[in-house]
Scaffold this motif. Structure first.
Motif, PDB file in Angstrom:
ATOM      1  N   SER A  53     -13.239  -5.775   2.046  1.00  0.00           N
ATOM      2  CA  SER A  53     -13.562  -4.196   0.736  1.00  0.00           C
ATOM      3  C   SER A  53     -12.594  -5.447  -0.321  1.00  0.00           C
ATOM      4  O   SER A  53     -12.162  -6.812   0.495  1.00  0.00           O
ATOM      5  CB  SER A  53     -12.475  -3.437   0.842  1.00  0.00           C
TER       6      SER A  53
ATOM      7  N   LEU B  57     -10.419  -4.777  -2.309  1.00  0.00           N
ATOM      8  CA  LEU B  57      -8.874  -4.687  -1.956  1.00  0.00           C
ATOM      9  C   LEU B  57      -8.497  -5.558  -0.854  1.00  0.00           C
ATOM     10  O   LEU B  57      -7.290  -6.126  -1.544  1.00  0.00           O
ATOM     11  CB  LEU B  57      -8.332  -3.185  -1.901  1.00  0.00           C
ATOM     12  N   GLU B  58      -8.987  -5.860  -0.063  1.00  0.00           N
ATOM     13  CA  GLU B  58      -8.965  -6.418   1.013  1.00  0.00           C
ATOM     14  C   GLU B  58      -9.061  -7.741   0.828  1.00  0.00           C
ATOM     15  O   GLU B  58      -8.143  -8.380   1.196  1.00  0.00           O
ATOM     16  CB  GLU B  58      -9.687  -5.749   2.901  1.00  0.00           C
TER      17      GLU B  58
ATOM     18  N   ALA C  45     -12.045  -1.124  -5.810  1.00  0.00           N
ATOM     19  CA  ALA C  45     -11.229  -1.476  -5.184  1.00  0.00           C
ATOM     20  C   ALA C  45     -11.898  -1.416  -3.061  1.00  0.00           C
ATOM     21  O   ALA C  45     -11.444  -2.705  -2.579  1.00  0.00           O
ATOM     22  CB  ALA C  45      -9.973  -0.947  -5.595  1.00  0.00           C
ATOM     23  N   VAL C  46     -12.874  -0.273  -3.831  1.00  0.00           N
ATOM     24  CA  VAL C  46     -12.777  -0.451  -2.037  1.00  0.00           C
ATOM     25  C   VAL C  46     -14.221  -0.052  -0.998  1.00  0.00           C
ATOM     26  O   VAL C  46     -14.642  -0.288  -0.256  1.00  0.00           O
ATOM     27  CB  VAL C  46     -12.458   0.533  -1.020  1.00  0.00           C
TER      28      VAL C  46
END
Lengths: 327, 251
Positions: free
Chosen positions: B96, B98-99, B142-143
């Motif tokens: 993702s 975010l990751e 984000a995800v």
């Protein structure tokens, strides 16, 4: 921060929490102990080999290190535990620790040299390490028994209490306990920040360098941890079957463990728990039903798997879920 | 004269007979908005690879904030605040957004060495990553896996990962490459809003973007600096028109 975002971040931060499905393999393993008392010897082997598959998943599935030489560490562990037990030290737990430590040392040493390469070159190097050890075991007949295999192992009762019985009760529960410890360790590792960075190395090693990660050191650490696990697995097999042959270091051993992991699914922790039982039970059944041509049936089974479930059993379910349209 | 954000002295690199960098003297002042332009094959990306440590120079020195980093490995330069983005996205595509940023911040903070505690327990890292995405307008995605994003959004993620490392010197390798013209404005806007204290070097083909963003421009031709000056000076220089702007009109 709005609630929706807060709960999204919470979900992201809680990915390591235990899922109810993760209890499934343990339920099955305990149920199998009671349901199939005649197959506990096979069951113990399956449990031990799952640890071996986990060790491959760590390097291949998480760090993206392709290896065809994992038997080097499995075999080192098997011979270490075996030679100890054949020479007057049959205490199983310390034998297992020694097996893991010895395999880890070989992993650290060989990894420091061969992990500088990548791709096909690395693949060849992993193969060579296993081949060299195999030849050493073959030539060192006075210690290893050479091509006749290591004879005369005497494994003591576990904790001085639980004798290995001919039905495999002790062996099964022993392997199950060691597998549980290995699973806890591997699960913690892959969910840690270190483990996430391994995934980063697998997904894009160039970017990992660019964000300042010490990529080579990370690879060496996980390669060594993986070698320890493989060594423990080999030690378990040696202790529970009370025999070690040259096959533990063979290319076939490295290859079949890859196949088992691929059948289950790579890089998802539970592929090992699915692929190993599936392969080993199929092998056991086919060789009973058709002792001459059982390898053909294994081969056919593999072809069908590759055609209908690339990505293994776990990949198959993931794609079905995706097709049904998850939210 | 105070130390520059980034400086190279007599930087040389050859592949066989091909010189991709010949004696490049270059200064990126602190807080600069500087562009490096040049025709295809001028050695722009090689210059970035030399500065970041992906390539070893044949000769010359590289100074970061006055410190000689010529012999330091890539990771050590990143730790000192020298950060780059890539011309072609170099992201963790199946992870993702975010990751992607979390991985960078975890590296910067040294959290990534923790192999016992779950990554999610390092809550501050995740909060910081999300706050950064929010600031860049990427919070909604984000995800989602990077691979599912529109290309322009991926280019922004590329910059977000770099910003997660808290750069002092930021090398943007063609930040708008491959972005549909309608989305270029978002990228320009993002770069314009970068904190003033970051020294930014933009390697770029897109002249509109260069003249919008850069206050100084260096023109690289066949591994050598042809000229350096303000955008006005560069645009008026006949040699630049000949080798670069002129050439572009033909291609």
């Amino acid at each position: 921060m709005p609630d929706a975002r807060r709960s999204m971040l919470d979900a992201f931060a809680r990915r390591h929490r235990l899922h109810v499905l993760e209890a499934l393999p343990w339920g099955v393993a305990i149920a199998a102990y009671f349901a199939f008392p005649d197959y506990l010897a096979l069951g113990a082997q399956i449990l031990a080999v799952i640890i071996f598959a986990l060790s491959v998943d760590l390097v291949l599935g998480y760090a993206g290190i392709v290896t065809l030489g994992q038997a080097a560490f499995f075999g080192t562990g098997a011979y270490t535990a075996g030679i100890l037990a054949a020479n007057g030290w049959g205490e199983p737990l310390t034998g297992l620790l020694a097996a893991g430590a010895m395999a880890g040392a070989i992993g650290l040493l060989s990894g420091a040299i061969i992990l500088r390469t990548s791709g096909l070159t690395l693949l060849m190097q992993t193969l060579v390490v296993a081949a060299m050890l195999s030849e050493a075991a073959n030539k060192g007949g006075r210690i290893t028994g050479g091509s006749d295999g290591l004879q005369g192992m005497d494994v003591w009762p576990i904790l001085g209490q639980f004798r290995f019985d001919m039905f495999g009760h002790t062996a099964y529960l022993y392997c199950l306990a060691v597998l549980a410890v290995a699973w806890i360790a591997v699960r913690a590792l892959v969910h840690s920040a270190f483990g996430r960075s391994l995934t980063g190395i697998r997904e894009n090693v160039m970017r990992m360098h660019a964000i300042g990660a010490p990529v080579d050191r990370r690879k060496l650490v996980v390669y060594t941890v993986s070698a320890v696990l493989a060594g423990v697995s080999g030690g378990l097999i040696a202790q529970t079957t009370q025999f070690v042959g040259l096959g533990v270091l063979s290319l076939e051993r490295s290859g079949t463990i890859l196949i088992m992991l691929i059948i289950g699914g790579v890089g998802q922790l539970y592929g090992a728990f699915i692929g190993v039982p599936l392969y080993m039970i199929a092998q056991d059944r086919f060789s009973t039903i058709d002792p001459t041509y059982w390898y053909f049936w294994i081969g056919l089974f593999m072809v069908l798997m590759v055609v209908f479930a690339p990505g293994g059993v776990l990949g198959f379910f993931a794609r079905r879920r995706a097709r049904r349209g998850k939210p | 004269m105070s130390a520059a954000g980034l400086e190279t002295q007599g930087l040389c690199k050859s592949f066989g007979a091909l010189a991709v960098a010949s004696a490049i003297d270059f200064r990126l002042e602190r807080g600069a908005r500087h562009a490096l332009i040049g025709p295809n094959g001028a050695g722009k990306t090689s210059f970035v690879n030399l500065v970041t440590g992906a390539l070893r120079p044949g000769a010359g020195r590289i100074l970061l904030g006055g410190e000689d980093v010529t012999s330091l490995p890539q990771a050590a330069r990143v730790k000192r605040g020298l950060v780059r983005t890539f011309q072609i996205n170099a992201l963790f595509r199946r992870l993702s957004v975010l990751e992607n940023v979390t991985l960078a911040i975890a590296e910067r903070d040294g959290v990534a060495e923790d192999f016992v505690r779950p990554a999610g327990r390092h809550r501050a890292v995740i909060e910081e990553a999300f706050a950064l995405l929010d600031r860049l307008g990427l919070a909604e995605e984000a995800v989602r896996p990077v691979s599912e994003l529109a290309y322009g959004r991926q280019r922004m993620t590329e910059i977000a990962v770099a910003l997660g490392l808290a750069p002092k010197v930021l090398l943007l390798d063609e930040p708008a490459a491959g972005v549909p013209s309608g989305e270029t404005a978002t990228i320009i806007d993002l770069i314009e809003r970068l904190p003033a204290e970051i020294s930014v070097l933009i390697i770029e083909h897109d002249m509109e973007l260069v003249f919008r963003l850069a206050r100084r421009i260096t023109v690289l031709v066949q591994g050598s600096v042809l000229i350096e000056g303000t955008p006005r000076e560069i645009a008026d220089d006949p040699r630049v028109r000949q080798v670069y702007l002129g050439e572009r009109r033909h291609t």
